[in-house]
Design an enzyme around this catalytic site. Sequence first.
Site, short mmCIF file in Angstrom:
data_model
loop_
_atom_site.label_atom_id
_atom_site.label_comp_id
_atom_site.label_asym_id
_atom_site.label_seq_id
_atom_site.Cartn_x
_atom_site.Cartn_y
_atom_site.Cartn_z
N HIS A 1 -0.83 -6.86 0.22
CA HIS A 1 -1.23 -5.48 -0.04
C HIS A 1 -0.39 -4.46 0.74
O HIS A 1 -0.70 -3.28 0.77
CB HIS A 1 -2.74 -5.28 0.13
CG HIS A 1 -3.28 -5.63 1.47
ND1 HIS A 1 -4.46 -6.29 1.64
CD2 HIS A 1 -2.78 -5.42 2.69
CE1 HIS A 1 -4.67 -6.48 2.93
NE2 HIS A 1 -3.67 -5.94 3.58
N GLU B 1 -4.07 -1.37 2.27
CA GLU B 1 -3.24 -1.07 1.10
C GLU B 1 -3.17 0.43 0.87
O GLU B 1 -2.10 0.99 0.59
CB GLU B 1 -3.82 -1.75 -0.16
CG GLU B 1 -2.98 -1.46 -1.40
CD GLU B 1 -3.63 -1.90 -2.70
OE1 GLU B 1 -4.27 -2.96 -2.73
OE2 GLU B 1 -3.50 -1.16 -3.69
N CYS C 1 -4.65 -3.22 -10.88
CA CYS C 1 -3.98 -4.45 -11.28
C CYS C 1 -4.79 -5.18 -12.36
O CYS C 1 -6.01 -5.28 -12.25
CB CYS C 1 -3.83 -5.30 -10.04
SG CYS C 1 -3.57 -6.99 -10.32
#
Length: 277
Positions: free
Chosen positions: A73, A125, A189
């Site tokens: 991340h 992240e 994602c």
Amino acid sequence: MQVMVANRAGFCFGVRRAIKMAFTAARRCPPPIYSLGPLIHNPQVVRRLGEEGVGVVEDLDEVKGGTVIFRSHGVTLEEMNLAQKRGLKVVDATCPFVKKAQKYASSLSKKGYLVVIVGDKGHPEVQGILSYIKGEGLVAGSAQELESLSGVKKLAVIAQTTQFYKDFQEVVSQALLVAQEVRAFNTICDATYIRQQESVKLAQEVECMIVIGGYNSANTTRLATLCRQVQPNTHHVETEQELDRRWFAGVQKVGITAGASTPDWLLVKVKEEVEKI
Ligand code: SF4
């Protein structure tokens, strides 16, 4: 008792890649080797890496030489620059999807957009993506956090890769009310989305749902939350030892899923234990 495992449960592409890179580094690079923070949010895998010689540090200041591995991340731009300045060998295991969000943050802010990241403020992240923004950036956990904005000329919305689509959509809708021009890039994602969809579908079909993964894994915790919404008899466990027989009383169908940072061997162990019950 029928035991069903969700399609695509366990390691996603980015985590599998990061783990592979770390084990390769353990074989090829001279010690010391460290990951900056635990490589993935799974204590059992981190322990195995430790046995192979990959230690964990929380700060680059603790690394005096050798190799440093950056997690899937990602890290902040400052950490990336610092590692290079200190002459450390860098194994950058940042997932390409996270890199994409970092690139959007950089390019959109350079073009004068106020960049909003839909995500959890404290997550590494998000901190990483935020560091690529030139000038001011904003992290929003919900649409309400944009309500105080007004008269913004150019606003761009991106997302932490593990965010819920619904939250992203709501922030984009709110952005349209507070800014003249809005650009939105869906950086969530697919691995996360597909896991969520398939896990929820399975949770609807069973009477007990087991979600496997680190308690510190954001995507596993979200999977458990989503499954619990459709099947209240949902339990988040890290290992097979935490299974409680009482969860399965009178249950005919059990579903199992796992977060993107959960290795296959843990999934197999949990499944075998459930089958024994
Ligand atoms: S969940 Fe997606 S973005 Fe995160 S590491 Fe896996 S593939 Fe990459």
